[in-house]
Structures are given as C-alpha cells and as structure tokens.
Scaffold this motif. Structure first.
Motif, PDB file in Angstrom:
ATOM      1  N   THR A   3     -10.470   8.492  54.526  1.00  0.00           N
ATOM      2  CA  THR A   3     -11.088   7.588  55.333  1.00  0.00           C
ATOM      3  C   THR A   3     -12.427   7.151  54.633  1.00  0.00           C
ATOM      4  O   THR A   3     -12.733   5.869  55.033  1.00  0.00           O
ATOM      5  N   LEU A  29     -11.200   2.660  60.967  1.00  0.00           N
ATOM      6  CA  LEU A  29     -11.094   1.782  60.132  1.00  0.00           C
ATOM      7  C   LEU A  29     -11.243   0.364  60.679  1.00  0.00           C
ATOM      8  O   LEU A  29     -11.725  -0.555  60.186  1.00  0.00           O
ATOM      9  N   ASN A  87      -4.482   3.434  55.088  1.00  0.00           N
ATOM     10  CA  ASN A  87      -4.551   4.802  55.031  1.00  0.00           C
ATOM     11  C   ASN A  87      -3.366   5.536  55.127  1.00  0.00           C
ATOM     12  O   ASN A  87      -3.513   6.276  56.263  1.00  0.00           O
TER      13      ASN A  87
END
Length: 149
Positions: A3, A29, A87
């Motif tokens: 992250t 995010l 991610n």
C-alpha cells in the motif's frame, strides 16, 4: 509495504480524471486518490465487507468513493478509468493482464502486491495492452510499478 508503494507512486501523478481501485480493501488508496483531487473515484472488491469498509472510511474522511462488489476472476473484464490502482497478488494481476479491461485500457496503471522477482513478469504482461513501465518502487521484498500508455 504494498500500500505504501502504491501511495508513493500515486503521489507522483498529476491528479486528473477518474480512478478505479481494484481490490479496494478498506479503501485507503481510493480515499487517497479522492483527497489528492482525482475524480470520480470508484473501488471494487470481491468481499462485501471490504466494500462496506470502503464506503464507511470514505464517508469518515469526507470524500466520495463509489464502492461496489466485483470479482475480478468471475465478473468479466475489470472496470477501467483514466487511472487504475491494483494492489493485488500476482495471480490476480496476471488474470487482469490476460483479461484486459471492460473498456479502454487505463492511461496510467499502478500495480503492487508483487514480490520483487515478479515485477518484470507483470510489467511485460501489461505491455500487451500498450502500457510500459515508468516507475518502480521497492519496500523490503515487495515491488510497486507505474505503467503508462
């Protein structure tokens, strides 16, 4: 570390246009993208709890994130946006690269969730969509990439 790498790469991008956070988890995010000035921002995750967490965290942070359930393995091509943040673990990124996006490939793609040794393979896989590597970050054994069209 994954992250953090994604956030570092997102901070290097001039905020413009839409963002899709694939595998949004708790929304970190997506929320960061909204706070940086991207918009509209959407997040998808296969876990309903993650979708609810993203909605709640976005509200608590005073930003709007359209979060919804979406399974990258079963629900068809992935949602796209001008900027996509993914991610995800290597198998999901390989699947994403093979399956492409629901509409045009993003102009900018930030991928992470990769071990250092997997980064070259993933960069090459997205090369088939006309995306090439612009930046790479390492955090311990992890890697994050910015790919651009």
């Amino acid at each position: 570390a994954t992250t953090e790498g994604s956030l570092e790469l997102l901070l290097e991008v001039e905020p413009a246009g839409s963002v899709a956070d694939l595998g949004c988890g708790s929304g970190v995010l997506a929320i960061a993208a909204a706070k940086l000035g991207f918009g509209p921002v959407a997040g998808v995750d296969h876990e309903r709890e993650s979708v609810e967490a993203t909605r709640g965290n976005a509200s608590a942070n005073g930003v709007e994130v359209a979060a919804q359930a979406f399974d990258l393995l079963r629900d068809g091509p992935a949602p796209s946006a001008r900027t996509v943040v993914a991610n995800l673990v290597r198998p999901l990124l390989v699947h994403l690269a093979a399956g492409g996006f629901g509409c045009e490939a993003p102009e900018l793609l930030v991928v992470s969730g990769l071990l250092r040794g997997e980064a070259d393979e993933i960069a090459a896989a997205f090369g088939a969509h006309g995306l090439h590597e612009r930046a790479r970050r390492h955090g311990g054994e992890w890697a994050a990439l910015t790919l651009v069209r």
